[in-house]
Design an enzyme around this catalytic site. Structure first.
Site, PDB file in Angstrom:
ATOM      1  N   CYS A  51      36.006  80.231 -66.590  1.00  0.00           N
ATOM      2  CA  CYS A  51      34.386  79.850 -65.912  1.00  0.00           C
ATOM      3  C   CYS A  51      34.514  79.346 -64.309  1.00  0.00           C
ATOM      4  O   CYS A  51      35.499  79.136 -64.033  1.00  0.00           O
ATOM      5  CB  CYS A  51      35.080  78.418 -66.518  1.00  0.00           C
ATOM      6  SG  CYS A  51      33.816  77.547 -66.188  1.00  0.00           S
ATOM      7  N   CYS A  55      37.131  72.117 -63.312  1.00  0.00           N
ATOM      8  CA  CYS A  55      37.450  70.951 -63.534  1.00  0.00           C
ATOM      9  C   CYS A  55      38.502  70.977 -64.158  1.00  0.00           C
ATOM     10  O   CYS A  55      39.526  72.223 -64.274  1.00  0.00           O
ATOM     11  CB  CYS A  55      36.133  70.791 -64.770  1.00  0.00           C
ATOM     12  SG  CYS A  55      35.111  71.203 -65.843  1.00  0.00           S
ATOM     13  N   CYS A  58      40.858  71.795 -66.581  1.00  0.00           N
ATOM     14  CA  CYS A  58      40.613  72.593 -67.539  1.00  0.00           C
ATOM     15  C   CYS A  58      41.942  74.170 -67.543  1.00  0.00           C
ATOM     16  O   CYS A  58      41.523  73.973 -65.979  1.00  0.00           O
ATOM     17  CB  CYS A  58      39.173  72.756 -67.531  1.00  0.00           C
ATOM     18  SG  CYS A  58      38.978  74.339 -69.126  1.00  0.00           S
ATOM     19  N   CYS A  95      33.201  74.005 -84.555  1.00  0.00           N
ATOM     20  CA  CYS A  95      32.402  73.851 -83.055  1.00  0.00           C
ATOM     21  C   CYS A  95      33.133  75.246 -82.422  1.00  0.00           C
ATOM     22  O   CYS A  95      33.984  74.948 -82.261  1.00  0.00           O
ATOM     23  CB  CYS A  95      33.173  72.489 -82.846  1.00  0.00           C
ATOM     24  SG  CYS A  95      32.653  71.818 -81.019  1.00  0.00           S
ATOM     25  N   CYS A 126      28.335  72.935 -84.225  1.00  0.00           N
ATOM     26  CA  CYS A 126      28.166  72.215 -83.180  1.00  0.00           C
ATOM     27  C   CYS A 126      28.741  73.415 -81.986  1.00  0.00           C
ATOM     28  O   CYS A 126      28.918  74.560 -82.571  1.00  0.00           O
ATOM     29  CB  CYS A 126      29.478  71.374 -82.825  1.00  0.00           C
ATOM     30  SG  CYS A 126      29.370  70.347 -81.472  1.00  0.00           S
ATOM     31  N   CYS A 186      26.683  65.296 -79.134  1.00  0.00           N
ATOM     32  CA  CYS A 186      28.644  65.082 -78.826  1.00  0.00           C
ATOM     33  C   CYS A 186      28.378  64.641 -77.507  1.00  0.00           C
ATOM     34  O   CYS A 186      28.890  65.738 -76.699  1.00  0.00           O
ATOM     35  CB  CYS A 186      29.464  65.991 -79.633  1.00  0.00           C
ATOM     36  SG  CYS A 186      30.939  66.013 -79.253  1.00  0.00           S
ATOM     37  N   ARG A 258      35.705  60.934 -82.117  1.00  0.00           N
ATOM     38  CA  ARG A 258      36.939  61.228 -82.325  1.00  0.00           C
ATOM     39  C   ARG A 258      37.550  61.201 -81.544  1.00  0.00           C
ATOM     40  O   ARG A 258      37.974  61.328 -80.310  1.00  0.00           O
ATOM     41  CB  ARG A 258      35.815  62.971 -82.100  1.00  0.00           C
ATOM     42  CG  ARG A 258      37.324  63.424 -82.495  1.00  0.00           C
ATOM     43  CD  ARG A 258      36.284  65.349 -82.085  1.00  0.00           C
ATOM     44  NE  ARG A 258      35.279  65.028 -83.135  1.00  0.00           N
ATOM     45  CZ  ARG A 258      34.247  65.909 -83.262  1.00  0.00           C
ATOM     46  NH1 ARG A 258      34.399  65.755 -81.159  1.00  0.00           N
ATOM     47  NH2 ARG A 258      32.932  65.485 -83.660  1.00  0.00           N
TER      48      ARG A 258
HETATM   49  N1  SAM Z   1      32.465  74.623 -71.007  1.00  0.00           N
HETATM   50  C1  SAM Z   1      31.912  73.355 -71.490  1.00  0.00           C
HETATM   51  C2  SAM Z   1      31.995  71.798 -71.020  1.00  0.00           C
HETATM   52  O1  SAM Z   1      32.235  71.662 -70.020  1.00  0.00           O
HETATM   53  O2  SAM Z   1      30.834  71.015 -71.349  1.00  0.00           O
HETATM   54  C3  SAM Z   1      32.628  73.311 -72.811  1.00  0.00           C
HETATM   55  C4  SAM Z   1      34.305  73.559 -72.688  1.00  0.00           C
HETATM   56  S1  SAM Z   1      34.957  71.996 -72.128  1.00  0.00           S
HETATM   57  C5  SAM Z   1      36.819  73.018 -72.748  1.00  0.00           C
HETATM   58  C6  SAM Z   1      34.873  70.618 -73.461  1.00  0.00           C
HETATM   59  C7  SAM Z   1      36.050  69.575 -72.578  1.00  0.00           C
HETATM   60  O3  SAM Z   1      37.394  69.678 -73.316  1.00  0.00           O
HETATM   61  C8  SAM Z   1      35.553  69.368 -71.620  1.00  0.00           C
HETATM   62  O4  SAM Z   1      34.660  68.432 -71.997  1.00  0.00           O
HETATM   63  C9  SAM Z   1      36.836  68.023 -71.474  1.00  0.00           C
HETATM   64  O5  SAM Z   1      36.306  66.564 -72.434  1.00  0.00           O
HETATM   65  C10 SAM Z   1      37.882  69.169 -72.636  1.00  0.00           C
HETATM   66  N2  SAM Z   1      38.937  69.219 -71.893  1.00  0.00           N
HETATM   67  C11 SAM Z   1      39.681  70.212 -71.430  1.00  0.00           C
HETATM   68  N3  SAM Z   1      40.380  70.530 -71.083  1.00  0.00           N
HETATM   69  C12 SAM Z   1      41.528  69.750 -71.448  1.00  0.00           C
HETATM   70  C13 SAM Z   1      42.458  69.536 -71.574  1.00  0.00           C
HETATM   71  N4  SAM Z   1      43.251  69.864 -70.832  1.00  0.00           N
HETATM   72  N5  SAM Z   1      43.124  67.761 -72.011  1.00  0.00           N
HETATM   73  C14 SAM Z   1      42.130  67.499 -72.980  1.00  0.00           C
HETATM   74  N6  SAM Z   1      40.688  67.349 -72.880  1.00  0.00           N
HETATM   75  C15 SAM Z   1      40.077  68.364 -72.015  1.00  0.00           C
HETATM   76  C1  DTB Z   2      36.433  68.075 -76.628  1.00  0.00           C
HETATM   77  O1  DTB Z   2      35.966  66.598 -76.537  1.00  0.00           O
HETATM   78  N1  DTB Z   2      37.339  68.031 -76.794  1.00  0.00           N
HETATM   79  C2  DTB Z   2      37.871  69.760 -77.417  1.00  0.00           C
HETATM   80  C3  DTB Z   2      35.598  69.622 -77.778  1.00  0.00           C
HETATM   81  N2  DTB Z   2      35.568  68.647 -77.265  1.00  0.00           N
HETATM   82  C4  DTB Z   2      35.401  71.366 -77.138  1.00  0.00           C
HETATM   83  C5  DTB Z   2      38.272  70.410 -76.947  1.00  0.00           C
HETATM   84  C6  DTB Z   2      39.622  70.197 -76.104  1.00  0.00           C
HETATM   85  C7  DTB Z   2      39.719  71.214 -75.121  1.00  0.00           C
HETATM   86  C8  DTB Z   2      41.417  71.329 -74.681  1.00  0.00           C
HETATM   87  C9  DTB Z   2      41.747  71.674 -74.275  1.00  0.00           C
HETATM   88  C10 DTB Z   2      41.868  73.272 -74.670  1.00  0.00           C
HETATM   89  O2  DTB Z   2      41.903  73.877 -75.397  1.00  0.00           O
HETATM   90  O3  DTB Z   2      41.563  74.355 -73.631  1.00  0.00           O
HETATM   91 FE1  SF4 Z   3      34.475  75.408 -67.397  1.00  0.00          FE
HETATM   92 FE2  SF4 Z   3      36.112  74.188 -68.951  1.00  0.00          FE
HETATM   93 FE3  SF4 Z   3      35.429  73.041 -67.016  1.00  0.00          FE
HETATM   94 FE4  SF4 Z   3      34.295  73.046 -69.141  1.00  0.00          FE
HETATM   95  S1  SF4 Z   3      36.001  71.985 -68.840  1.00  0.00           S
HETATM   96  S2  SF4 Z   3      32.921  73.358 -67.557  1.00  0.00           S
HETATM   97  S3  SF4 Z   3      35.471  75.604 -70.120  1.00  0.00           S
HETATM   98  S4  SF4 Z   3      36.698  75.066 -66.294  1.00  0.00           S
END
Ligand code: SAM
Ligand code: DTB
Ligand code: SF4
Length: 331
Positions: A51, A55, A58, A95, A126, A186, A258
């Site tokens: 990606c 973030c 992530c 989702c 979703c 959401c 949630r």
């Molecule tokens: N790329 C899309 C976005 O950013 O909207 C969708 C996927 S992203 C992984 C969805 C959410 O997962 C993020 O906004 C964040 O709140 C959560 N998330 C990602 N990495 C995480 C982590 N290490 N621990 C907890 N929540 C995480």
């Molecule tokens: C949200 O708030 N948490 C979910 C879902 N929406 C998409 C994702 C959590 C991701 C946790 C890290 C991972 O599994 O990569």
């Molecule tokens: Fe990309 Fe992860 Fe950020 Fe979603 S949360 S935009 S997957 S870097």
């Protein structure tokens, strides 16, 4: 019935003695939902890693070396098979998440097929695909999309400490496109990014003060992923986590709150406190997107010990879930 509080009032509520805070949250919860039912969603990463966004929490960001197995967009049949398994396991919503800054129009066509097929299994749908334009949101709605997940993650003030490749306003613009297309929203955030309780309260106020608050509000606890900038961040005080859930319930009484990522790192007792504070939704299944989640057997055992039931497909009236029975909803 929507409670609009300012920062001072919301902070007073957040800081109430815990018993008083939880009582207020329970009261709100029981007004709108049956108290022992939990909505259950299952996640699937349909496109993993690489990606372009940065973030700092992530595992899927190309900016960090996290040892992740990257995968292109999945085949339709494999997605449908995973959705079928989720339904058999008792999930009511499926989702699908893709690690994109935002989808291209040809991605929308492919994801649209996935949505239609998953919907035809009798599941709520979703997706979470990043930034979305209005026309793309309309196409997803036509395909049968129920919810779009797009988190604001933290307060507007703290946002730049966590992500610099897009702005807080970009996120709000996508939420607006989703809302205007008639898709349910959401949106929530993450605790444990180094933010203060004030940031947490401000984040909830932004969500609660949207023209229509999100129907679903995921509250994630940071899963510390080695290789990301936040891998060494300090733990969230568990009671502050519970307070955040309770305030979310009070500010957004009709929304699903949630208890999202991070449950594997929580004790059963902390999860129980979160349910008492008004959380009524979880991610169910051994994987989130890339990180681990409690195995279903463990969650089923916890539900049994707490007397919680998985909610059947919720019914809605103007996007507000209709309670199972008026009786259950009384105090
Ligand atoms: N790329 C899309 C976005 O950013 O909207 C969708 C996927 S992203 C992984 C969805 C959410 O997962 C993020 O906004 C964040 O709140 C959560 N998330 C990602 N990495 C995480 C982590 N290490 N621990 C907890 N929540 C995480
Ligand atoms: C949200 O708030 N948490 C979910 C879902 N929406 C998409 C994702 C959590 C991701 C946790 C890290 C991972 O599994 O990569
Ligand atoms: Fe990309 Fe992860 Fe950020 Fe979603 S949360 S935009 S997957 S870097």
């Amino acid at each position: 019935m929507q409670i609009k509080l300012n920062l001072k009032e919301a902070t007073e509520v957040f800081n109430l003695p815990l018993n008083d805070l939880v009582f207020r949250a329970q009261t709100a919860h029981r007004t709108w939902f049956s108290p022992n039912e939990v909505q259950v969603s299952t996640l699937l990463s349909i496109k993993t890693g690489s990606c372009p966004e940065n973030c700092s929490y992530c595992p899927q960001s190309s900016h960090y070396e996290t040892g992740l197995n990257k995968e292109p967009l999945m085949e339709l049949a494999d997605v449908v098979a995973a959705a079928r398994r989720a339904k058999e396991a008792g999930s009511s919503r499926f989702c699908m998440g893709a690690a994109w800054r935002g989808p291209r129009d040809r991605d929308i066509a492919l994801v649209g097929q996935m949505i239609s097929e998953v919907k035809s299994l009798g599941l709520e749908t979703c997706v979470t695909l990043g930034l979305l334009r209005r026309s793309q949101a309309a196409a997803l709605k036509d395909a049968g999309l129920d919810y779009y997940n797009h988190n604001i993650d933290t307060s507007p003030e703290y946002y730049e400490e966590v992500i610099t490749t897009r702005t807080f306003q970009d996120r709000l613009d996508t939420l607006d496109s989703v809302r205007k297309s008639g898709i349910k929203v959401c949106s929530g955030g993450i605790l444990g990014l180094g933010e203060t309780n004030e940031d947490r309260i401000k984040m909830l106020l932004v969500l609660a003060n949207l023209e229509e608050p999100p129907e679903s509000v995921p509250i994630n606890q940071l899963i510390k992923i080695p290789g990301t900038p936040l891998a060494g961040e300090k733990d969230v005080d568990p009671f502050d986590f519970v307070r955040t859930i309770a305030l979310a319930r009070i500010l957004m009484p009709k929304s699903f709150i949630r208890l999202s990522a991070g449950r594997e790192q929580m004790s059963d007792e902390l999860q129980a406190l979160c349910f008492m504070a008004g959380a009524n939704s979880i991610f169910y299944g051994e994987k989130l997107l890339t990180a681990n989640n409690p195995v279903p057997e463990k969650d089923n055992a916890l539900f049994g010990r707490l007397g919680l039931k998985k909610m059947k497909l919720p019914k809605y009236e103007k996007n507000i879930p209709v309670m199972a029975s008026q009786e259950q909803a009384s105090l």
